[in-house]
Scaffold this motif. Structure first.
Motif, PDB file in Angstrom:
ATOM      1  N   PHE A 209      17.119   0.307 -11.819  1.00 52.07           N
ATOM      2  CA  PHE A 209      15.691   0.179 -12.132  1.00 52.07           C
ATOM      3  C   PHE A 209      14.877   1.256 -11.422  1.00 52.07           C
ATOM      4  O   PHE A 209      13.969   1.857 -12.008  1.00 52.07           O
ATOM      5  CB  PHE A 209      15.222  -1.215 -11.712  1.00 52.07           C
ATOM      6  CG  PHE A 209      13.791  -1.544 -12.037  1.00 52.07           C
ATOM      7  CD1 PHE A 209      13.453  -2.065 -13.273  1.00 52.07           C
ATOM      8  CD2 PHE A 209      12.788  -1.360 -11.101  1.00 52.07           C
ATOM      9  CE1 PHE A 209      12.131  -2.381 -13.580  1.00 52.07           C
ATOM     10  CE2 PHE A 209      11.468  -1.677 -11.389  1.00 52.07           C
ATOM     11  CZ  PHE A 209      11.142  -2.184 -12.630  1.00 52.07           C
ATOM     12  N   VAL A 210      15.214   1.523 -10.163  1.00 50.11           N
ATOM     13  CA  VAL A 210      14.436   2.456  -9.350  1.00 50.11           C
ATOM     14  C   VAL A 210      14.894   3.901  -9.534  1.00 50.11           C
ATOM     15  O   VAL A 210      14.073   4.819  -9.624  1.00 50.11           O
ATOM     16  CB  VAL A 210      14.516   2.066  -7.863  1.00 50.11           C
ATOM     17  CG1 VAL A 210      13.844   3.121  -6.983  1.00 50.11           C
ATOM     18  CG2 VAL A 210      13.882   0.702  -7.641  1.00 50.11           C
ATOM     19  N   VAL A 211      16.216   4.129  -9.601  1.00 46.97           N
ATOM     20  CA  VAL A 211      16.746   5.492  -9.550  1.00 46.97           C
ATOM     21  C   VAL A 211      17.100   6.020 -10.947  1.00 46.97           C
ATOM     22  O   VAL A 211      16.297   6.714 -11.564  1.00 46.97           O
ATOM     23  CB  VAL A 211      17.971   5.566  -8.606  1.00 46.97           C
ATOM     24  CG1 VAL A 211      18.449   7.008  -8.483  1.00 46.97           C
ATOM     25  CG2 VAL A 211      17.614   5.023  -7.225  1.00 46.97           C
ATOM     26  N   LYS A 212      18.252   5.694 -11.446  1.00 47.94           N
ATOM     27  CA  LYS A 212      18.724   6.303 -12.691  1.00 47.94           C
ATOM     28  C   LYS A 212      17.866   5.931 -13.895  1.00 47.94           C
ATOM     29  O   LYS A 212      17.584   6.766 -14.754  1.00 47.94           O
ATOM     30  CB  LYS A 212      20.181   5.907 -12.953  1.00 47.94           C
ATOM     31  CG  LYS A 212      20.815   6.655 -14.116  1.00 47.94           C
ATOM     32  CD  LYS A 212      22.303   6.352 -14.228  1.00 47.94           C
ATOM     33  CE  LYS A 212      22.937   7.091 -15.406  1.00 47.94           C
ATOM     34  NZ  LYS A 212      24.400   6.821 -15.505  1.00 47.94           N
ATOM     35  N   GLY A 213      17.446   4.687 -13.966  1.00 54.26           N
ATOM     36  CA  GLY A 213      16.622   4.261 -15.089  1.00 54.26           C
ATOM     37  C   GLY A 213      15.185   4.744 -14.988  1.00 54.26           C
ATOM     38  O   GLY A 213      14.497   4.886 -16.004  1.00 54.26           O
ATOM     39  N   GLY A 214      14.687   4.956 -13.758  1.00 54.35           N
ATOM     40  CA  GLY A 214      13.318   5.410 -13.560  1.00 54.35           C
ATOM     41  C   GLY A 214      12.271   4.412 -14.016  1.00 54.35           C
ATOM     42  O   GLY A 214      11.104   4.756 -14.207  1.00 54.35           O
ATOM     43  N   CYS A 215      12.669   3.149 -14.177  1.00 51.23           N
ATOM     44  CA  CYS A 215      11.736   2.127 -14.673  1.00 51.23           C
ATOM     45  C   CYS A 215      10.539   1.955 -13.737  1.00 51.23           C
ATOM     46  O   CYS A 215       9.413   1.689 -14.181  1.00 51.23           O
ATOM     47  CB  CYS A 215      12.451   0.792 -14.832  1.00 51.23           C
ATOM     48  SG  CYS A 215      14.039   0.869 -15.679  1.00 51.23           S
ATOM     49  N   SER A 216      10.786   2.107 -12.434  1.00 44.93           N
ATOM     50  CA  SER A 216       9.737   1.833 -11.442  1.00 44.93           C
ATOM     51  C   SER A 216       8.650   2.901 -11.426  1.00 44.93           C
ATOM     52  O   SER A 216       7.626   2.729 -10.764  1.00 44.93           O
ATOM     53  CB  SER A 216      10.345   1.702 -10.046  1.00 44.93           C
ATOM     54  OG  SER A 216      10.972   2.916  -9.660  1.00 44.93           O
ATOM     55  N   SER A 217       8.838   4.004 -12.168  1.00 46.36           N
ATOM     56  CA  SER A 217       7.771   4.999 -12.222  1.00 46.36           C
ATOM     57  C   SER A 217       6.559   4.451 -12.981  1.00 46.36           C
ATOM     58  O   SER A 217       5.431   4.884 -12.753  1.00 46.36           O
ATOM     59  CB  SER A 217       8.267   6.287 -12.881  1.00 46.36           C
ATOM     60  OG  SER A 217       8.629   6.056 -14.228  1.00 46.36           O
TER      61      SER A 217
END
Length: 356
Positions: A209-217
């Motif tokens: 969620f935070v790194v590879k997916g970048g969802c937290s951006s």
């Protein structure tokens, strides 16, 4: 008309923002949420009145619809019944009913962000002809004044003011400010130092969620709270409805069962629904075409179907959508790119989202 009305309503409610609101009770604040805005918290009497109004079908012009019929408590205050909300006389509206969990923290309300004041927001659906269908503020308030039970409830919640336009909005806002969702296993793990509150797979999903997916951006988390939104708007590539330009309308016969109907074949003389271009309808900025507000993610496992048009039924479909880079269109947000997630990473991400 509603846009002009919205400007009046915001000005009207801003003038009352500091009047009649109680301070939020910090002891009642769930872990992982910021302090409740004091102006929206209201008193217990306001909250009870707002709850009564929220569930009351008589607030609609035909006595058939209430706020709770699109925002169903057992369904994360959203609706699993249909992709698009159902309005006056069974009409399909343009957009999906968003969850109301933690709505008190939203900077922008509605998918296009056309309201910024929770107390003013309610008047949009109340007065929209295809939603609750009331023809004017005065007749609506007069109906409430003639109700013996409402007269007493308004006087208890707003002494000396009684039934008024501002009181209706503030009461419903006070009730909606109680619809809080936090203190999940995620919150206890991240903010409560209970690392084992999440499973190894869920922790893996958080990392995706935070790194590879970048969802937290876009679905942000902060140091001591997590609303899972950047309070902004993005074009994520959800289909921008060329079907609405075809001269046909889409009629939802049952959840997930849609038929395209040609208006001329049914003898209807009305125009098809206008194309939904999102935030652009409010700002008139071409850069905002097909951009919609970033939703919060609390209770997301219960608030399907997803996206502003309810086009994705499951979290797994949402993950697949973002993994392939959304749907290309001229205004696609540069953050939306193919992710290349493995099957294990997709499963972990889904598990994490369901833990919220």
């Amino acid at each position: 008309m509603l846009h002009r009305l919205s400007g009046f309503l915001v000005a009207h409610f801003v003038a009352l923002a500091c009047a009649g609101f109680a301070e939020a009770d910090e002891r009642a604040r769930p872990l992982g949420l910021p302090p409740i805005p004091a102006k929206a918290a209201g008193t217990v009497a306001m909250q009870k009145l707002g709850e009564k109004l929220f569930f009351d079908r008589s607030l609609s012009a035909n006595g058939a619809l209430s706020c709770a019929m699109c925002h169903i408590p057992a369904q994360a205050f959203a609706s699993n019944q249909s992709a698009l909300s159902i309005g006056m006389e069974g009409r399909s509206l343009r957009r999906n009913a968003p969850s109301l969990y933690n709505v008190v923290f939203k900077t922008y309300l509605f998918h296009d962000g056309r309201e910024t004041d929770l107390a003013a927001q309610v008047w949009g659906p109340l007065l929209a002809p295809d939603e609750m269908g009331n023809t004017g503020i005065g007749p609506f308030l007069e109906r409430l004044r003639k109700s013996p039970s409402y007269g007493l409830s308004f006087e208890a919640a707003f002494p000396g003011e009684g039934v008024s336009m501002s009181a209706v909005g503030r009461a419903i806002a006070a009730y909606e400010a109680t619809l809080l969702r936090g203190d999940s296993r995620f919150d206890r793990a991240l903010f409560g130092a209970e690392k084992d509150a999440l499973t190894a797979q869920e922790w893996r999903g958080y990392d995706v969620f935070v790194v590879k997916g970048g969802c937290s951006s876009c679905h942000r988390t902060d140091r001591d709270s997590a609303l899972f939104t950047d309070q902004s708007f993005h074009n994520t590539g959800v289909e921008f409805s060329s079907r609405q330009l075809s001269g046909n309308i889409r009629v939802e016969l049952a959840p997930g069962v849609v038929k395209e109907v040609t208006l001329s074949a049914t003898g209807l003389g009305e125009s098809p629904p206008r194309n939904d271009v999102g935030r652009f309808e409010i700002t008139r900025d071409p850069a905002d075409r097909w951009a919609y507000a970033t939703p919060m993610l609390r209770g997301v496992k219960d608030s399907w179907p997803y996206m502003h048009d309810g086009s994705l039924k499951t979290l797994e479909q949402v993950i697949e959508f973002y993994d392939r880079g959304g749907g290309p269109n001229p205004n696609l947000d540069p953050k939306i790119k193919p992710l290349g997630l493995t099957a294990e990473e997709k499963d972990a991400l889904a598990a994490f989202l369901k833990a919220l």
